[in-house]
Structure formats: structure tokens, C-alpha cells
Design a protein around this motif. Structure first.
Motif, short mmCIF file in Angstrom:
data_model
loop_
_atom_site.label_atom_id
_atom_site.label_comp_id
_atom_site.label_asym_id
_atom_site.label_seq_id
_atom_site.Cartn_x
_atom_site.Cartn_y
_atom_site.Cartn_z
N LEU A 14 0.83 -1.20 0.00
CA LEU A 14 0.00 0.00 0.00
C LEU A 14 0.87 1.26 0.00
N VAL A 15 1.91 1.26 0.82
CA VAL A 15 2.82 2.40 0.87
C VAL A 15 3.48 2.60 -0.51
N LYS A 16 3.93 1.49 -1.11
CA LYS A 16 4.55 1.58 -2.43
C LYS A 16 3.56 2.12 -3.47
N MET A 17 2.32 1.63 -3.41
CA MET A 17 1.30 2.08 -4.37
C MET A 17 0.99 3.56 -4.18
N GLU A 18 0.89 4.00 -2.93
CA GLU A 18 0.61 5.41 -2.67
C GLU A 18 1.76 6.29 -3.15
N THR A 19 2.98 5.82 -2.95
CA THR A 19 4.15 6.56 -3.42
C THR A 19 4.12 6.65 -4.94
N LYS A 20 3.85 5.53 -5.59
CA LYS A 20 3.79 5.50 -7.05
C LYS A 20 2.66 6.40 -7.56
N LYS A 21 1.53 6.38 -6.86
CA LYS A 21 0.40 7.23 -7.24
C LYS A 21 0.79 8.70 -7.16
N GLU A 22 1.48 9.08 -6.10
CA GLU A 22 1.93 10.47 -5.95
C GLU A 22 2.89 10.85 -7.07
N GLU A 23 3.81 9.93 -7.39
CA GLU A 23 4.77 10.21 -8.46
C GLU A 23 4.04 10.41 -9.79
#
Length: 102
Positions: free
Chosen positions: A34-43
């Protein structure tokens, strides 16, 4: 009989502990994903925003060019209209061949 019961309880408790451990591991893995997905979403959101800003600038520049061209067309149209009006005001009995063609 009691030994079987105690062995069964101990086995079940061990399975429960193993299941809880597995559950915690799965939860941790999901949290990391989830943290990785949120980071990717922000990017990606940032990239889209920056790309959008660039396109907005291009659109604004194109609109400015269109405005400028429309203004030039209005000015040229006004000049042409003025020349036609001036030509029409010239007396009709004058030899118009002496005037430059429009």
C-alpha cells in the motif's frame, strides 16, 4: 483421554499461533504494498500535473498566436474596407485607369 485432549489443545493453539503469525505477515506485506502504491500514485500524479502544466502553457501560447492573427486580420480587413470606401468616393466621371488597381 486427557492426554489426547491436551495434545489436541496444544496442537490447535500452535495452529492458531501460526495462523496469527501468518496473518500479521500478510498484513505487513499488504501495508508495504500500500505504501509503495501510494508513493507511485503520488509520483504519477506529479508527472501528470507537470505534463498538464506544459500543455497548458502550449495552449496559452497557441491562443495568443490566434488572437494576434485575428487582430491582424481585423486590421487588414479595415484597411481594405477603407480603400474600397475611398475608391467609391472618387467621382465616377474621372478616368479610373490612372489609379493603381486594388
Amino acid at each position: 483421554w486427557m492426554e489426547d485432549y491436551e495434545a489436541t489443545v496444544a496442537m490447535l493453539e500452535a495452529q492458531i499461533a501460526e495462523a496469527k503469525s501468518l496473518q500479521k505477515q500478510v498484513q505487513e506485506d499488504l501495508k508495504q504494498k500500500l505504501v509503495k502504491m501510494e508513493t507511485k500514485k503520488e509520483e504519477l500524479s506529479t508527472q501528470v500535473s507537470q505534463a498538464g502544466d506544459g500543455r497548458q502553457e502550449q495552449i496559452l501560447a497557441a491562443r495568443q498566436k490566434v488572437k494576434k492573427i485575428k487582430k491582424e486580420i481585423r486590421e487588414k480587413s479595415k484597411e481594405i474596407e477603407d480603400l474600397h470606401n475611398e475608391y467609391d468616393r472618387v467621382p465616377k466621371d474621372i478616368d479610373r485607369s490612372l489609379f493603381p488597381p486594388i
